[in-house]
Enzyme design. Structure first.
Site, PDB file in Angstrom:
ATOM      1  N   HIS A 124       0.873  -1.182   0.000  1.00  0.00           N
ATOM      2  CA  HIS A 124       0.000   0.000   0.000  1.00  0.00           C
ATOM      3  C   HIS A 124       0.909   1.232   0.000  1.00  0.00           C
ATOM      4  CE1 HIS A 124      -2.776   2.979   1.767  1.00  0.00           C
ATOM      5  NE2 HIS A 124      -3.772   2.163   1.454  1.00  0.00           N
ATOM      6  N   ASP A 201       3.067  -4.759   8.186  1.00  0.00           N
ATOM      7  CA  ASP A 201       1.865  -3.933   8.038  1.00  0.00           C
ATOM      8  C   ASP A 201       0.665  -4.891   8.121  1.00  0.00           C
ATOM      9  OD1 ASP A 201      -0.369  -2.675   7.066  1.00  0.00           O
ATOM     10  OD2 ASP A 201       0.586  -1.831   5.291  1.00  0.00           O
ATOM     11  N   GLN A 204      -4.548  -5.192   6.833  1.00  0.00           N
ATOM     12  CA  GLN A 204      -5.594  -6.054   6.259  1.00  0.00           C
ATOM     13  C   GLN A 204      -5.722  -7.378   6.997  1.00  0.00           C
ATOM     14  OE1 GLN A 204      -7.851  -5.269   4.096  1.00  0.00           O
ATOM     15  NE2 GLN A 204      -6.975  -3.244   3.786  1.00  0.00           N
ATOM     16  N   LYS A 227     -10.425  -0.839  10.483  1.00  0.00           N
ATOM     17  CA  LYS A 227     -10.588  -1.967   9.561  1.00  0.00           C
ATOM     18  C   LYS A 227     -11.006  -3.232  10.307  1.00  0.00           C
ATOM     19  CE  LYS A 227      -7.196  -0.163   6.281  1.00  0.00           C
ATOM     20  NZ  LYS A 227      -7.962   0.296   5.125  1.00  0.00           N
ATOM     21  N   CYS A 365      -4.655   2.351  -3.891  1.00  0.00           N
ATOM     22  CA  CYS A 365      -3.425   2.827  -3.232  1.00  0.00           C
ATOM     23  C   CYS A 365      -2.298   1.813  -3.378  1.00  0.00           C
ATOM     24  CB  CYS A 365      -3.656   3.133  -1.744  1.00  0.00           C
ATOM     25  SG  CYS A 365      -4.798   4.454  -1.481  1.00  0.00           S
TER      26      CYS A 365
HETATM   27  N1  PLP Z   1      -1.626  -0.732   4.663  1.00  0.00           N
HETATM   28  C1  PLP Z   1      -2.565  -1.474   4.093  1.00  0.00           C
HETATM   29  C2  PLP Z   1      -2.236  -2.873   3.650  1.00  0.00           C
HETATM   30  C3  PLP Z   1      -3.852  -0.972   3.902  1.00  0.00           C
HETATM   31  O1  PLP Z   1      -4.785  -1.718   3.330  1.00  0.00           O
HETATM   32  C4  PLP Z   1      -4.122   0.348   4.332  1.00  0.00           C
HETATM   33  C5  PLP Z   1      -5.448   0.936   4.091  1.00  0.00           C
HETATM   34  O2  PLP Z   1      -6.199   0.514   3.250  1.00  0.00           O
HETATM   35  C6  PLP Z   1      -3.106   1.088   4.944  1.00  0.00           C
HETATM   36  C7  PLP Z   1      -1.866   0.516   5.095  1.00  0.00           C
HETATM   37  C8  PLP Z   1      -3.356   2.480   5.437  1.00  0.00           C
HETATM   38  O3  PLP Z   1      -4.262   2.446   6.497  1.00  0.00           O
HETATM   39  P1  PLP Z   1      -4.830   3.800   7.134  1.00  0.00           P
HETATM   40  O4  PLP Z   1      -5.394   4.592   5.996  1.00  0.00           O
HETATM   41  O5  PLP Z   1      -5.873   3.332   8.097  1.00  0.00           O
HETATM   42  O6  PLP Z   1      -3.698   4.492   7.810  1.00  0.00           O
END
Ligand code: PLP
Length: 555
Positions: A124, A201, A204, A227, A365
């Protein structure tokens, strides 16, 4: 293991009591954010009506209550992900802020000129851009591990890539597009052999898997509470105590200090060293209710229900012959990404939306992933524990009917091709036409039909200077002026946008500059139901088209 009661689970989410037009809401955009159970909403009200006060600072009772609820939430997270120490749980605003905190703080601690930071191709943007900023600042190098044919982090490539220059490997437990579980333990163990910091990270993964950070043995694990049925604006950064103790603070301010003096400031102990300023107290307190809610519904049973739903949805989607998954084999968590042959992703997504089904289309993203696949974007269907087998069936039926919708006929008496109409009354005719059609799904069909009949533009006109900025998909606009009357021509790769272009051109074609500027476009869009029903990105695209027309006529 207790049986998962889907009806009971779903009944806790008030958002599903309402309808989208005449239809039940089918929410399949859970990878973006999940819906919230009533317990979370009630907790906000409880906090603000009974013990709203700042935390850790005051000697009064309200603050003691507020602090206790706030710290209770930290305790629950500590247990939920099995961290060794409570102070290893740090509150942030979300995964994005957690990555930024790490990149800045580790950047000060251990990244120097020529050092390498490794991420994967499917990250992401939140796990790419902060590292790019750091690499630029420190003249370090960002390296990228490609994916296997199945869309997994390629461990073999990492084995080749990792070296004494590598300082950090930061990767997703589960990609937000691919939905497959990366080999976290193997990656972490390789990092340990090379004394490299491992960052996972978990944005998900956290909603679909039981995460045990001690078993994973990673140095850091990050996620956002929104999430996993919790509030927005709250994130968790888990980090190993020894490392966190060595790291300098990220933000400076109140709460993170022991003593402040102009001759030198000392910092607070963990976790507060990383929690400068007033945190999102209500969100953090409300998150405790999301965790209690999950535990009370048996997380194990919930996740096993999701597994069944994932298998079912995958099998059903496989049956649609025009649907192509971006990677073969079933995802491990219910995140399905695909394209429909010969169809624009936005056309599919808006068709589903008109039938009450919320999905995502675009790059999600993850632009570098899309680029590596040679795609502009794809459609993503992401499910959660409150989704049902019936909803999946509805999705499949709607996708099938989308394929058949190519043979659309108009619902109104007089089908029109507005771009060819020079009459000033073209927009009136569209308003009349739409007034005879009830319901957004039928109007949406009509717009798609207009898009289908919209005359295509010669590719010579699809130049950079004719490109309309602000549209999520590409659109072009060209014009000529005959005897003071403007003739616009426009095109897009998405049928829905072509339909909207038809509507816009009907309002402006064959008019003088003054007539163009005098036309009440907002009223026009409102009459057609566009203002109320278009998604924000589509509405912005429409606005960009109209603004370009205004700019041209003012030249
Ligand atoms: N990393 C992953 C794999 C994501 O799916 C997301 C959001 O969709 C993020 C990071 C960023 O999360 P946030 O916008 O809640 O900071």
């Amino acid at each position: 293991m207790s049986r998962f009661n889907i009806e009971k689970f779903r009944s806790h989410f008030p958002i599903f009591d309402q309808k989208s037009g005449s239809k039940e809401i089918v929410y399949f955009d859970n990878a973006a954010t999940t819906q919230k159970p009533k317990a979370v909403l009630d907790k906000y009200a409880e906090y603000y009506s009974q013990y709203n006060a700042n935390v850790h600072r005051a000697s009064h009772q309200l603050s003691a209550k507020s602090t206790s609820a706030f710290e209770q939430s930290r305790q629950l997270v500590h247990k939920y992900i099995n961290s060794k120490h409570l102070e290893e749980i740090i509150w942030t605003k979300g995964t994005t802020e957690s990555v930024n905190l790490l990149s800045q703080s580790l950047g000060h601690l251990c990244i120097n000129v020529g050092d390498e930071i490794i991420v994967s191709q499917s990250e992401h943007h939140a796990n790419i851009v902060p590292w790019q900023i750091l690499a630029e600042h420190k003249q370090a190098i960002l390296r990228v591990v490609p994916l296997t044919d199945e869309g997994l982090f390629d461990l073999d490539v990492l084995k080749e890539m990792i070296s004494s220059k590598t300082k950090v490997v930061s990767f997703a437990h589960v990609s937000n597009v691919i939905g497959k579980i990366n080999p976290v333990k193997d990656i972490v163990s390789l990092c340990k052999q090379h004394k490299v910091i491992s960052i996972v990270d978990g944005a998900q993964a956290i909603a679909h898997l039981q995460v045990d950070v001690q078993a994973l043995d990673c140095d850091f694990y990050l996620f956002s509470t929104h999430k996993m049925y919790g509030p927005t604006g709250v994130g968790v950064l888990y980090g190993k105590k020894e490392l966190l103790n060595k790291m300098p603070p990220y933000h400076g301010g109140g709460e993170m200090i022991k003593k402040v003096s102009f001759s030198g400031t000392t910092y607070n102990a963990l976790p507060f060293k990383f929690e400068a300023g007033t945190p999102n107290i209500s969100g953090i307190v409300a998150f405790s209710s999301a965790l209690s809610f999950l535990e009370s519904n048996s997380v194990k049973a919930l996740f096993s229900y999701e597994e069944e739903l994932t298998k079912y949805c995958y099998q059903k989607l496989l049956e649609i012959s025009s649907l192509k998954f971006i990677y073969p084999t079933s995802p491990h968590v219910p995140v399905f990404s695909f394209v429909i042959e010969s169809q624009h992703n936005h056309d599919v997504a808006t068709y589903l939306d008109a039938h009450g089904i919320a999905v995502r289309s675009g790059h999600h993203c993850a632009m570098p992933l899309m680029e590596s696949l040679g795609l502009d974007g794809c459609i993503r269907v992401s499910l959660a524990g409150y989704n049902t087998f019936d909803e999946v069936d509805h999705l499949i039926d709607t996708l099938n009917s989308f394929s058949n919708s190519e043979s659309y006929t108009s619902f109104s008496d007089a089908s029109i091709a507005p771009q060819s109409m020079k009459s000033e009354k073209a927009s009136d005719r569209i308003i009349h036409q739409f007034s005879t059609i009830k319901g957004w799904d039928t109007r949406h069909r009509e717009i798609m039909l207009m898009g289908k009949n919209h005359p295509r533009m010669d590719s010579a006109f699809k130049s950079e200077s004719n490109l309309i900025q602000g549209c999520e998909s590409s659109a072009w606009l060209s014009y000529k002026v005959d005897n003071g009357l403007y003739q616009f021509q426009a095109d897009s790769d998405a049928k829905i946008i072509r339909g909207l272009l038809s509507i816009v051109l009907a309002a402006f074609n064959g008019k003088t500059k003054d007539q163009i500027l005098a036309f009440d476009v907002e009223y026009y869009f409102e009459c057609l139901g566009l203002t109320q029903h278009l998604s924000p990105s589509r509405a912005n695209g429409l606005k960009a088209i109209v603004e370009k027309i205004y700019a041209i006529s003012k030249e």
